[in-house]
Scaffold this motif. Structure first.
Motif, PDB file in Angstrom:
ATOM      1  N   VAL A  14      84.103  13.414 -56.119  1.00  0.00           N
ATOM      2  CA  VAL A  14      84.268  12.366 -57.040  1.00  0.00           C
ATOM      3  C   VAL A  14      83.572  12.510 -58.431  1.00  0.00           C
ATOM      4  CG1 VAL A  14      84.068  10.413 -55.120  1.00  0.00           C
ATOM      5  CG2 VAL A  14      82.139  11.155 -56.354  1.00  0.00           C
ATOM      6  N   GLY A  15      84.017  11.772 -59.519  1.00  0.00           N
ATOM      7  CA  GLY A  15      83.522  11.934 -60.734  1.00  0.00           C
ATOM      8  C   GLY A  15      84.515  11.439 -61.811  1.00  0.00           C
ATOM      9  N   PRO A  16      84.266  11.219 -62.903  1.00  0.00           N
ATOM     10  CA  PRO A  16      85.053  10.727 -64.004  1.00  0.00           C
ATOM     11  C   PRO A  16      86.136  11.648 -64.298  1.00  0.00           C
ATOM     12  CG  PRO A  16      82.967  11.767 -64.998  1.00  0.00           C
ATOM     13  CD  PRO A  16      82.751  11.694 -63.531  1.00  0.00           C
ATOM     14  N   THR A  17      87.223  11.085 -64.994  1.00  0.00           N
ATOM     15  CA  THR A  17      88.571  11.885 -65.234  1.00  0.00           C
ATOM     16  C   THR A  17      88.138  13.111 -66.243  1.00  0.00           C
ATOM     17  OG1 THR A  17      90.719  11.384 -66.033  1.00  0.00           O
ATOM     18  CG2 THR A  17      88.838  10.204 -67.355  1.00  0.00           C
ATOM     19  N   GLY A  18      88.858  14.165 -66.139  1.00  0.00           N
ATOM     20  CA  GLY A  18      88.569  15.334 -67.043  1.00  0.00           C
ATOM     21  C   GLY A  18      87.410  16.046 -66.658  1.00  0.00           C
ATOM     22  N   ILE A  19      86.604  15.915 -65.515  1.00  0.00           N
ATOM     23  CA  ILE A  19      85.378  16.572 -65.078  1.00  0.00           C
ATOM     24  C   ILE A  19      85.815  17.899 -64.363  1.00  0.00           C
ATOM     25  CG2 ILE A  19      84.911  15.429 -62.988  1.00  0.00           C
ATOM     26  CD1 ILE A  19      82.362  16.268 -66.070  1.00  0.00           C
ATOM     27  N   GLY A  20      86.674  18.046 -63.736  1.00  0.00           N
ATOM     28  CA  GLY A  20      86.875  19.310 -63.147  1.00  0.00           C
ATOM     29  C   GLY A  20      87.125  19.059 -61.488  1.00  0.00           C
ATOM     30  N   LYS A  21      87.356  17.842 -61.191  1.00  0.00           N
ATOM     31  CA  LYS A  21      87.339  17.703 -59.762  1.00  0.00           C
ATOM     32  C   LYS A  21      88.372  18.618 -58.949  1.00  0.00           C
ATOM     33  CE  LYS A  21      88.013  13.272 -60.119  1.00  0.00           C
ATOM     34  NZ  LYS A  21      87.889  13.029 -61.694  1.00  0.00           N
ATOM     35  N   THR A  22      89.594  18.722 -59.551  1.00  0.00           N
ATOM     36  CA  THR A  22      90.744  19.452 -58.874  1.00  0.00           C
ATOM     37  C   THR A  22      90.338  21.035 -58.710  1.00  0.00           C
ATOM     38  OG1 THR A  22      92.382  18.006 -59.805  1.00  0.00           O
ATOM     39  CG2 THR A  22      92.996  20.223 -59.144  1.00  0.00           C
ATOM     40  N   ALA A  23      89.567  21.485 -59.862  1.00  0.00           N
ATOM     41  CA  ALA A  23      89.352  23.069 -59.650  1.00  0.00           C
ATOM     42  C   ALA A  23      88.226  23.187 -58.396  1.00  0.00           C
ATOM     43  CB  ALA A  23      88.381  23.436 -61.080  1.00  0.00           C
ATOM     44  N   LEU A  24      87.247  22.274 -58.447  1.00  0.00           N
ATOM     45  CA  LEU A  24      86.282  22.391 -57.245  1.00  0.00           C
ATOM     46  C   LEU A  24      86.989  22.252 -55.959  1.00  0.00           C
ATOM     47  CD1 LEU A  24      83.343  22.832 -56.160  1.00  0.00           C
ATOM     48  CD2 LEU A  24      82.963  20.086 -56.744  1.00  0.00           C
ATOM     49  N   ALA A  25      87.861  21.330 -55.766  1.00  0.00           N
ATOM     50  CA  ALA A  25      88.727  21.030 -54.507  1.00  0.00           C
ATOM     51  C   ALA A  25      89.085  22.271 -54.432  1.00  0.00           C
ATOM     52  CB  ALA A  25      89.412  19.813 -54.934  1.00  0.00           C
TER      53      ALA A  25
END
Length: 305
Positions: A14-25
């Motif tokens: 989780v986290g705010p928009t634009g933080i890089g969640k997709t890359a970590l996933a």
């Protein structure tokens, strides 16, 4: 729900928009040879591509994603619908994976999967119809004002640019005399799998710079043309959201393109702030900074063992 081995684990990012969640996933999915479940309520809709910052074609190829482009903007898809469909999918995927990754910034949808939603009493559909008529004739602001007074807790958490969710909160209050905010996760459901929650965040100035840059990149990628192509569908609630609503206003002649882009940036920053407020109340989230993939992987392995 079918019995399940206790060693199955859902990693929630989780986290705010634009933080890089997709890359970590994607990094985690590749590390653990598993699949990704999106819990981003805007990325469900196949017609909304650029403005929702969906994973790129290369990213979708790098790991198997679910709930990306899964629905049309013409389809009503509620938080409750997502809970049921996501849990069914998780049960299915755990037959072949020990670990799954769920990622998104939509707090209600994350909570629906992790904690479940309470059974809600029925509401008066006549009230919903009246509120929809009010929206059509008076716009969103009067509904926002009414909801902020009736249920300030829900108002602070909800996407304030989403008429469907705002109307849902006000409809519930006017129908039952009770706050919708009191009905979320009061009775936590016990899921037959482990949950490890990872949060991503950085200092506010850097986050806001990332958001501003991403909006500029969206405009360069053709967001205005995407919004133009969706004008025949703008009555659908899915399009009453940040990045689309502002450009519709520009196309209506209500503001310049520069002003619309500045407003997208401002509204996205406000949305990110609300996301962080939502997630920070959850003490089970362990926070990292973007780029700390190895530290996250080590933490997951430690927690699983």
């Amino acid at each position: 729900m079918p019995a399940m081995a206790p060693d199955k684990t859902l990693i929630v990012i989780v986290g705010p928009t634009g933080i890089g969640k997709t890359a970590l996933a994607i990094s985690l999915a590749r590390q653990f040879s598993t699949e990704i479940i999106s819990a981003d309520s805007r990325q469900f809709f196949r017609e909304m591509e650029i403005g929702t910052a969906k994973p790129s074609a290369a990213e979708l190829t790098a790991a198997h994603h679910h709930f990306i482009n899964s629905h049309s903007i013409q389809t009503f898809f509620s938080t409750g619908d997502f809970e049921l469909q996501a849990i069914d999918l998780i049960n299915h995927l755990f037959r072949k994976h020990e670990l799954l990754v769920m990622v998104g910034g939509s707090g209600l949808y994350i909570d629906a999967v992790c904690n479940g939603l309470d059974e809600l009493p029925e509401t008066d559909l006549n009230i919903r119809e009246k509120l929809n008529q009010q929206l059509a004739t008076e716009g969103l602001e009067p509904i926002k004002r009414q909801l902020s007074v009736a249920d300030p807790e829900y108002y602070q958490k909800v996407d304030q640019a989403n008429p469907q969710r705002l109307i849902r909160g006000l409809e519930f209050y006017l129908s039952t005399g009770k706050k919708l905010s009191t009905h979320f996760t009061n009775n936590k459901k016990i899921r037959p799998f482990n949950i490890i929650k990872i949060g991503l965040n950085i200092n506010r100035a850097e986050l806001y710079n990332r958001i501003n840059h991403r909006v500029d990149k969206m405009m360069e990628a053709g967001l205005l043309d995407e919004v133009k192509s969706l004008q025949p569908f703008r009555k659908y609630n899915a399009l009453n959201t940040v990045g689309y609503a502002e450009l519709f206003s520009h196309l209506d002649g209500e503001m310049t393109l520069t002003a619309a882009v500045d407003q997208i940036k401002q509204n996205t920053r406000r949305f990110a702030k609300r996301q962080l407020t939502w997630f920070r109340r959850d003490n089970s989230i362990t926070w990292f900074e973007p780029g700390q993939d190895n530290a996250v992987i080590s933490y997951i392995i430690e927690k699983k063992d």
